[in-house]
Design a protein around this motif. Sequence first.
Motif, PDB file in Angstrom:
ATOM      1  N   GLU A 163     -30.896  11.265 -24.442  1.00 49.24           N
ATOM      2  CA  GLU A 163     -29.899  11.440 -23.125  1.00 49.24           C
ATOM      3  C   GLU A 163     -30.894  12.987 -22.807  1.00 49.24           C
ATOM      4  O   GLU A 163     -31.666  13.504 -23.386  1.00 49.24           O
ATOM      5  CB  GLU A 163     -28.913  12.759 -23.596  1.00 49.24           C
ATOM      6  CG  GLU A 163     -27.814  11.798 -24.747  1.00 49.24           C
ATOM      7  CD  GLU A 163     -26.591  12.363 -25.485  1.00 49.24           C
ATOM      8  OE1 GLU A 163     -26.653  13.264 -25.350  1.00 49.24           O
ATOM      9  OE2 GLU A 163     -25.141  11.824 -24.962  1.00 49.24           O
ATOM     10  N   ILE A 164     -30.727  12.803 -21.730  1.00 53.59           N
ATOM     11  CA  ILE A 164     -31.811  13.372 -20.792  1.00 53.59           C
ATOM     12  C   ILE A 164     -31.189  15.270 -21.664  1.00 53.59           C
ATOM     13  O   ILE A 164     -32.734  16.190 -21.392  1.00 53.59           O
ATOM     14  CB  ILE A 164     -31.539  13.825 -19.017  1.00 53.59           C
ATOM     15  CG1 ILE A 164     -31.364  12.213 -18.887  1.00 53.59           C
ATOM     16  CG2 ILE A 164     -32.017  14.975 -18.783  1.00 53.59           C
ATOM     17  CD1 ILE A 164     -30.617  12.334 -17.157  1.00 53.59           C
TER      18      ILE A 164
ATOM     19  N   ARG B 208     -30.287  12.970 -13.570  1.00 55.72           N
ATOM     20  CA  ARG B 208     -29.292  12.813 -13.029  1.00 55.72           C
ATOM     21  C   ARG B 208     -28.787  11.983 -11.607  1.00 55.72           C
ATOM     22  O   ARG B 208     -28.187  10.975 -11.058  1.00 55.72           O
ATOM     23  CB  ARG B 208     -28.286  12.438 -13.838  1.00 55.72           C
ATOM     24  CG  ARG B 208     -28.478  12.132 -15.546  1.00 55.72           C
ATOM     25  CD  ARG B 208     -27.069  12.284 -15.702  1.00 55.72           C
ATOM     26  NE  ARG B 208     -26.801  11.840 -17.536  1.00 55.72           N
ATOM     27  CZ  ARG B 208     -27.225  12.505 -17.941  1.00 55.72           C
ATOM     28  NH1 ARG B 208     -26.767  14.177 -18.160  1.00 55.72           N
ATOM     29  NH2 ARG B 208     -26.812  12.537 -20.022  1.00 55.72           N
ATOM     30  N   SER B 209     -29.396  12.602 -11.081  1.00 56.70           N
ATOM     31  CA  SER B 209     -28.847  12.437  -9.271  1.00 56.70           C
ATOM     32  C   SER B 209     -29.904  11.708  -8.468  1.00 56.70           C
ATOM     33  O   SER B 209     -30.046  11.213  -7.067  1.00 56.70           O
ATOM     34  CB  SER B 209     -28.315  14.332  -8.368  1.00 56.70           C
ATOM     35  OG  SER B 209     -29.815  14.445  -8.320  1.00 56.70           O
ATOM     36  N   LEU B 210     -30.887  11.730  -9.312  1.00 61.24           N
ATOM     37  CA  LEU B 210     -32.507  11.124  -8.566  1.00 61.24           C
ATOM     38  C   LEU B 210     -31.994   9.825  -8.568  1.00 61.24           C
ATOM     39  O   LEU B 210     -33.550   9.161  -9.459  1.00 61.24           O
ATOM     40  CB  LEU B 210     -33.550  12.228  -9.310  1.00 61.24           C
ATOM     41  CG  LEU B 210     -33.709  13.663  -9.232  1.00 61.24           C
ATOM     42  CD1 LEU B 210     -35.083  13.927 -10.161  1.00 61.24           C
ATOM     43  CD2 LEU B 210     -33.777  13.457  -7.861  1.00 61.24           C
ATOM     44  N   LEU B 211     -31.317   9.396  -7.915  1.00 58.88           N
ATOM     45  CA  LEU B 211     -31.206   7.912  -7.817  1.00 58.88           C
ATOM     46  C   LEU B 211     -31.862   6.993  -6.256  1.00 58.88           C
ATOM     47  O   LEU B 211     -32.502   8.042  -5.674  1.00 58.88           O
ATOM     48  CB  LEU B 211     -30.071   7.395  -7.579  1.00 58.88           C
ATOM     49  CG  LEU B 211     -28.336   7.895  -8.852  1.00 58.88           C
ATOM     50  CD1 LEU B 211     -27.493   7.589  -8.460  1.00 58.88           C
ATOM     51  CD2 LEU B 211     -29.351   7.429  -9.999  1.00 58.88           C
ATOM     52  N   SER B 212     -32.692   5.798  -6.756  1.00 61.55           N
ATOM     53  CA  SER B 212     -33.944   4.930  -5.745  1.00 61.55           C
ATOM     54  C   SER B 212     -32.964   3.775  -5.743  1.00 61.55           C
ATOM     55  O   SER B 212     -33.621   3.212  -6.763  1.00 61.55           O
ATOM     56  CB  SER B 212     -35.293   5.723  -5.957  1.00 61.55           C
ATOM     57  OG  SER B 212     -35.425   4.115  -5.474  1.00 61.55           O
ATOM     58  N   PHE B 213     -32.466   3.730  -4.659  1.00 58.94           N
ATOM     59  CA  PHE B 213     -31.430   1.903  -4.251  1.00 58.94           C
ATOM     60  C   PHE B 213     -32.126   1.967  -2.685  1.00 58.94           C
ATOM     61  O   PHE B 213     -31.006   1.398  -2.334  1.00 58.94           O
ATOM     62  CB  PHE B 213     -30.815   2.271  -4.824  1.00 58.94           C
ATOM     63  CG  PHE B 213     -30.248   2.208  -6.513  1.00 58.94           C
ATOM     64  CD1 PHE B 213     -30.663   1.383  -7.039  1.00 58.94           C
ATOM     65  CD2 PHE B 213     -29.853   3.948  -6.823  1.00 58.94           C
ATOM     66  CE1 PHE B 213     -30.100   0.993  -8.169  1.00 58.94           C
ATOM     67  CE2 PHE B 213     -29.582   3.165  -8.185  1.00 58.94           C
ATOM     68  CZ  PHE B 213     -29.291   1.940  -9.126  1.00 58.94           C
ATOM     69  N   GLN B 214     -32.671   2.830  -2.204  1.00 56.15           N
ATOM     70  CA  GLN B 214     -33.289   2.381  -0.571  1.00 56.15           C
ATOM     71  C   GLN B 214     -34.420   0.846  -0.216  1.00 56.15           C
ATOM     72  O   GLN B 214     -35.352   1.761   0.924  1.00 56.15           O
ATOM     73  CB  GLN B 214     -32.830   3.318  -0.036  1.00 56.15           C
ATOM     74  CG  GLN B 214     -31.218   3.831   0.175  1.00 56.15           C
ATOM     75  CD  GLN B 214     -30.774   4.928   0.751  1.00 56.15           C
ATOM     76  OE1 GLN B 214     -31.009   5.308   2.552  1.00 56.15           O
ATOM     77  NE2 GLN B 214     -30.384   5.959   0.370  1.00 56.15           N
TER      78      GLN B 214
ATOM     79  N   LEU C 136     -44.439  10.611 -16.669  1.00 55.89           N
ATOM     80  CA  LEU C 136     -43.933   9.770 -16.188  1.00 55.89           C
ATOM     81  C   LEU C 136     -42.492  10.330 -14.387  1.00 55.89           C
ATOM     82  O   LEU C 136     -42.249  11.328 -14.518  1.00 55.89           O
ATOM     83  CB  LEU C 136     -42.538   9.572 -17.184  1.00 55.89           C
ATOM     84  CG  LEU C 136     -42.569   8.426 -18.070  1.00 55.89           C
ATOM     85  CD1 LEU C 136     -41.738   8.933 -19.149  1.00 55.89           C
ATOM     86  CD2 LEU C 136     -42.614   7.229 -18.189  1.00 55.89           C
ATOM     87  N   ALA C 137     -42.502   8.674 -13.698  1.00 60.82           N
ATOM     88  CA  ALA C 137     -41.531   9.155 -12.512  1.00 60.82           C
ATOM     89  C   ALA C 137     -40.191  10.036 -12.986  1.00 60.82           C
ATOM     90  O   ALA C 137     -39.836   9.160 -14.069  1.00 60.82           O
ATOM     91  CB  ALA C 137     -41.714   8.263 -12.320  1.00 60.82           C
ATOM     92  N   LEU C 138     -39.464  10.451 -12.500  1.00 61.64           N
ATOM     93  CA  LEU C 138     -38.256  10.603 -12.548  1.00 61.64           C
ATOM     94  C   LEU C 138     -37.705   9.781 -11.759  1.00 61.64           C
ATOM     95  O   LEU C 138     -36.918  10.449 -10.328  1.00 61.64           O
ATOM     96  CB  LEU C 138     -37.978  12.180 -12.096  1.00 61.64           C
ATOM     97  CG  LEU C 138     -38.548  13.158 -13.453  1.00 61.64           C
ATOM     98  CD1 LEU C 138     -38.199  14.550 -12.964  1.00 61.64           C
ATOM     99  CD2 LEU C 138     -38.015  12.480 -14.681  1.00 61.64           C
ATOM    100  N   VAL C 139     -37.266   8.758 -11.504  1.00 61.19           N
ATOM    101  CA  VAL C 139     -36.720   7.439 -10.905  1.00 61.19           C
ATOM    102  C   VAL C 139     -35.563   6.882 -11.255  1.00 61.19           C
ATOM    103  O   VAL C 139     -35.744   6.083 -12.102  1.00 61.19           O
ATOM    104  CB  VAL C 139     -37.923   6.829 -10.372  1.00 61.19           C
ATOM    105  CG1 VAL C 139     -36.791   4.707  -9.106  1.00 61.19           C
ATOM    106  CG2 VAL C 139     -38.714   7.726  -9.850  1.00 61.19           C
ATOM    107  N   ASN C 140     -34.256   7.561 -11.648  1.00 57.99           N
ATOM    108  CA  ASN C 140     -33.395   5.863 -11.630  1.00 57.99           C
ATOM    109  C   ASN C 140     -32.708   7.028 -13.884  1.00 57.99           C
ATOM    110  O   ASN C 140     -32.374   5.524 -13.966  1.00 57.99           O
ATOM    111  CB  ASN C 140     -33.028   4.613 -11.949  1.00 57.99           C
ATOM    112  CG  ASN C 140     -32.610   5.048 -10.207  1.00 57.99           C
ATOM    113  OD1 ASN C 140     -32.427   5.795  -9.147  1.00 57.99           O
ATOM    114  ND2 ASN C 140     -33.161   3.268  -9.674  1.00 57.99           N
ATOM    115  N   VAL C 141     -33.557   8.132 -13.848  1.00 58.50           N
ATOM    116  CA  VAL C 141     -33.314   8.503 -15.411  1.00 58.50           C
ATOM    117  C   VAL C 141     -31.965   8.050 -15.782  1.00 58.50           C
ATOM    118  O   VAL C 141     -31.562   7.841 -17.440  1.00 58.50           O
ATOM    119  CB  VAL C 141     -34.393   9.567 -15.631  1.00 58.50           C
ATOM    120  CG1 VAL C 141     -34.298   9.765 -16.924  1.00 58.50           C
ATOM    121  CG2 VAL C 141     -35.261   9.746 -15.018  1.00 58.50           C
TER     122      VAL C 141
END
Length: 396
Positions: A129-130, A191-197, A109-114
Motif C-alpha cells: 500500500e502507498i 493515487r490521483s496520478l493517472l495516465s490514460f491519454q 521509479l516513475a509514479l504512473v498509475n501507482v
Amino acid sequence: MNIVKQLALCLVLMSVSLLLVSCRQPAPADNAADWHWHLPEGMPLPRLPPENPMSQAKVTLGRYLFYDTQLSANGSQSCASCHQQQFAFAEPRTRSVGSTGQQHRRNALALVNVAYNNTLTWAHDGLTEIEQQLLIPLFSDDPVELGLNGNQAEILQRLTRPPYPQLFQQAFASPEPQMQQVVLALASFVRSLLSFQSDFDRYAYQQDDAALTDVQLEGMNLFFSERLECHHCHGGFNFTQATSHSSQPLDLRPFHNTGLYFTARPELATPGYPQQDRGLAEISMNPADDGRFRAPTLRNIALTAPYMHDGSIATLEQVVDFYAAGGRFIDKGEYAGDGRQHPIKSQFVQGFALSPSERAAVLAFLHSLTDWHFVTDPDHSDPWPVLQQPDSLPQP
C-alpha cells in the motif's frame, strides 16, 4: 542492504506504523463522495485501503505537501525533487540523492498509475500500500531521503503556515496537522496520478484506428508476440505484472532477474548480483531471489531514462538491445561477468533477433505509450507558484 540496515529500516517502519495506527482518523464521510476517477470506459477501479477513501480535498492537500520542500528536515527537498512531472514523476539521474546529499543505490521509479500497483518500490514484496511505502522516503535514516525521523514536531509546526490550516480543515475537518494525515493526503495525491491519454490509449480504448502508425502497430504486434516475450512481465493495461484492481482477484508478484549482472562476490562463494543491491533476496533472505526486481510500468517509458533499478542503462534503445541479447555481458571492471548466465535469470529473457526496421518499430510502439497530457496536466503540477498570485486561494 546488510542485515543491520534492514533491521533498522524495519524498526523505523514499525514505529511509524504504530504512530499511524494509534492516531488514525478517517476522512470526513461527506468528502469522499466528491472524488471521480477519470478512467477510460471499462477500466476497472483501483483498490483502496478502507481507512483512506479518496476525496478531492485530500488530493489537493497532498499536492501541496508533495511539492513542499519544508516537508524535508533541512528544507532542501520535496517529494517532487526526485519525482518530477516532466519525466513522468521520475528523474533523469542514475540514482537518487537525498536531502542530505547522500546518494541512494537505486533509480527513482516513475509514479504512473501507482493506484493500481500491488507492490511498491523496486524490490520489496511486503510493501503493498502507498501509505506503507511513503514511510520510507519520509522517515528512513539509511539512506536519508526527507529525514523526518526525530523531526516530526518541527515539520508539523511548519505545516501550520498558510494555506495548510484551510487545506487540513477541508480534508480532515480540523486545521491542526497530524503526521498520519500527511501520509494519507500524500497517498491520495499519488493515487490521483493517472495516465490514460497516450496514442496507444486512443487506439485501444477510444477505438481510434488512426492513433497508431503502421510502424507503431508493427511494433505493438512484436511486443505482444511470443517471439519477444515482452508482455509476460510488462502486460495488462498498465504494462506491468505489478497490477491489481477491483476486478482482479489474482495477486501476482512481479519480481524478475533479467540477467543484468553475474559478477564475482569475494564475500560469498557464488557469483551473482553485486552485494550492495541483490534485489528481493535482501528481503526474503532467499538466494533464489538474487537479482529479482519489480518490472515497472512501461507507460511513459520514453520519458524516464536512465533505466533499470540502478540506472545503469542510459537509453531506451540500449534497453531493447539488452533484452535482444538475453542479458548483459560486462567484460571488465568491478562488475565484470556474464549476466546472461545467471542461473535464476527469468525464462522470458532468452534473447531475440530483430532487423533494423523491426527494432525501430518496437521503439516506435514504446514511444506511443507517452501521455503528454499527463506530464503537463496543471492538476498534477506545483501549486506553490500559483499561490503567490494575488487573491489566490487553494480550492479542494
